[in-house]
Design a protein around this motif. Structure first.
Motif, PDB file in Angstrom:
ATOM      1  N   THR A 112      45.547  34.687  56.501  1.00 12.53           N
ATOM      2  CA  THR A 112      45.052  33.807  57.562  1.00 12.53           C
ATOM      3  C   THR A 112      43.839  34.431  58.260  1.00 12.53           C
ATOM      4  O   THR A 112      42.902  33.731  58.649  1.00 12.53           O
ATOM      5  CB  THR A 112      46.144  33.517  58.604  1.00 12.53           C
ATOM      6  N   THR A 136      49.491  28.272  53.908  1.00 14.32           N
ATOM      7  CA  THR A 136      49.337  29.178  55.048  1.00 14.32           C
ATOM      8  C   THR A 136      49.133  30.657  54.722  1.00 14.32           C
ATOM      9  O   THR A 136      49.139  31.494  55.637  1.00 14.32           O
ATOM     10  CB  THR A 136      50.550  29.042  55.988  1.00 14.32           C
ATOM     11  N   ASP A 141      49.471  37.639  54.290  1.00 12.57           N
ATOM     12  CA  ASP A 141      49.744  38.151  55.636  1.00 12.57           C
ATOM     13  C   ASP A 141      50.862  39.185  55.572  1.00 12.57           C
ATOM     14  O   ASP A 141      50.813  40.223  56.246  1.00 12.57           O
ATOM     15  CB  ASP A 141      50.120  37.007  56.585  1.00 12.57           C
ATOM     16  N   THR A 151      49.557  36.004  62.939  1.00  7.43           N
ATOM     17  CA  THR A 151      49.577  34.951  61.921  1.00  7.43           C
ATOM     18  C   THR A 151      49.659  33.578  62.572  1.00  7.43           C
ATOM     19  O   THR A 151      48.894  32.663  62.225  1.00  7.43           O
ATOM     20  CB  THR A 151      50.769  35.150  60.963  1.00  7.43           C
ATOM     21  N   ASN A 154      46.445  32.707  64.244  1.00  8.08           N
ATOM     22  CA  ASN A 154      45.430  32.355  63.257  1.00  8.08           C
ATOM     23  C   ASN A 154      45.638  30.941  62.723  1.00  8.08           C
ATOM     24  O   ASN A 154      44.673  30.182  62.547  1.00  8.08           O
ATOM     25  CB  ASN A 154      45.454  33.349  62.096  1.00  8.08           C
ATOM     26  N   ILE A 155      46.901  30.590  62.443  1.00 10.26           N
ATOM     27  CA  ILE A 155      47.195  29.234  61.979  1.00 10.26           C
ATOM     28  C   ILE A 155      46.763  28.210  63.028  1.00 10.26           C
ATOM     29  O   ILE A 155      46.156  27.184  62.703  1.00 10.26           O
ATOM     30  CB  ILE A 155      48.691  29.092  61.643  1.00 10.26           C
TER      31      ILE A 155
END
Length: 263
Positions: A112, A136, A141, A151, A154-155
């Motif tokens: 990510t 994803t 990650d 994570t 970032n998503i």
């Protein structure tokens, strides 16, 4: 939907000269209504309906995927076996969708963080796809020891960039597939499943559309008494049989929508 909203939707459909579907009081079965109420209708309408309704407006149709090597298709014997290619081949058989275009944005080794650092969302936005499928990148990650909080952040950043840059596009998130030795903790003290479950909870909390490939593949393997090793080409990447399972999950989701919780 409350009574007032129900009455409003019936009036809108009636004024448009369309007989309302009493099993779908929002009017989402009508293309014009659907396009004017995308957010609400997507909650109850399969993804294929978005494509069909856009096609009814003579709009160019395209799907863009973004993610890691399992979106790019590493482990497949030929490009036709990649899950994204299988999905598009199936959709092209639907009425009005024969001209559907596809761009595969899976990149080997990307996490990510890599997606953000290399401005991949901007690349997708420039393509102006009808549908975005965002896998994803959790395999990487996990391997890169990224904290789960990072994570999720970032998503969120990626989804926000996509929704702002593509306000009329439908964005669907997907988990990656199961992997071998996912129970082993990385240097961040997390298992692969920690990433799967932690991001799933975060995605659902935010109300984003999501396909749990990890869960669905594991259930398919258990139902058919197939060992995970049989559908992987190495520790992480599906082989042709694995990509077939992945593709079937996404195709069913596109054509029928999410499964009820009790299935």
């Amino acid at each position: 939907m409350n009574l007032l909203d129900f009455i409003k939707s019936i009036i809108i459909v009636w004024l448009a000269g369309i007989s309302p579907d009493m099993n779908n009081s929002s009017g989402c079965t009508n293309p014009d209504y659907f396009l004017a109420h995308r957010t609400a209708c997507r909650q109850i309408s399969p993804v294929v309906k978005t494509l069909e309704y856009e096609a009814a407006q003579n709009k160019a149709l395209s799907i863009s995927t973004m993610g890691s090597s399992v979106t790019g298709g590493m482990g497949a014997s030929q490009k036709e076996k990649i899950w994204g290619n299988q999905l598009v081949a199936a959709l092209k058989k639907q009425p009005g969708l024969s001209g559907l275009q596809f761009s595969n944005g899976g990149i080997n080794g990307f996490s990510t963080q890599n997606m953000i650092d290399h401005q991949i969302p901007d690349r997708i936005i420039r393509q102006k796809p009808t549908i975005v499928l965002f896998e994803t990148c959790l395999l990487n990650d996990y391997l890169q020891n990224i904290p789960i909080e990072t994570t999720n952040k970032n998503i969120e950043t990626i989804v926000n960039q996509l929704t702002q840059g593509l306000p009329e596009s439908r964005i669907v998130l997907l988990s990656p597939n199961p992997r071998r030795h996912g129970e082993v903790k990385n240097k961040a003290g997390l298992t692969y499943e920690d990433y799967i479950q932690g991001t799933k909870a975060f995605i659902e909390q935010n109300g984003w559309e999501y396909i749990d490939i990890y869960k669905e593949m594991n259930e398919t393997l258990a139902k058919n008494k197939i060992n995970l090793d049989e559908v992987l080409s190495d520790a992480t990447h599906p082989n042709d049989e694995g990509y077939d399972i992945w593709a079937n999950i996404v195709i069913e989701y596109f054509l029928k929508g999410p499964k009820p919780d009790n299935e």
